[in-house]
Design a protein around this motif. Sequence first.
Motif: not given
Length: 127
Positions: A95-97, A101-103, A114-115, A125-126
């Motif tokens: 999830l983008f939060v 990314v929260l995963h 962070s990305p 990240i696609q």
Amino acid sequence: MINTTAICDYVGIPYNLDGINPSEGFNCWSFVCYWYQQQLNIELPMYYLPTNNKRLFARLIKNETVRGWFNPVNTPSYGAVVLMARGKVACHVGLFVGGGVLHCIENVGVCWQSPDKVEQIGLKIQG
């Protein structure tokens, strides 16, 4: 303003391939489904399949992209489902939060990255 509760309440929950709630742990997809239900009151379809089978999971993601569940974007918004790949095939979701990314990652559990950090662990990240 970032809802830090949307991050802090979940970080540290363990990875469990068959888990579907915080007491059991999560896999990447079950975490996304749970977060959506808790934070946005949106029910996403739950899939009970071996997410450790990356090829099968990648096929599922591709099918959902075709059906319109996932739409690639250049800049994700808060709560967007983020598809990640090892190589060319999407095989992980988060999830983008809060600008990252929260995963839920195997051997780690739920984490926020962070990305740049996501790429350092071998995921691209696609969208």
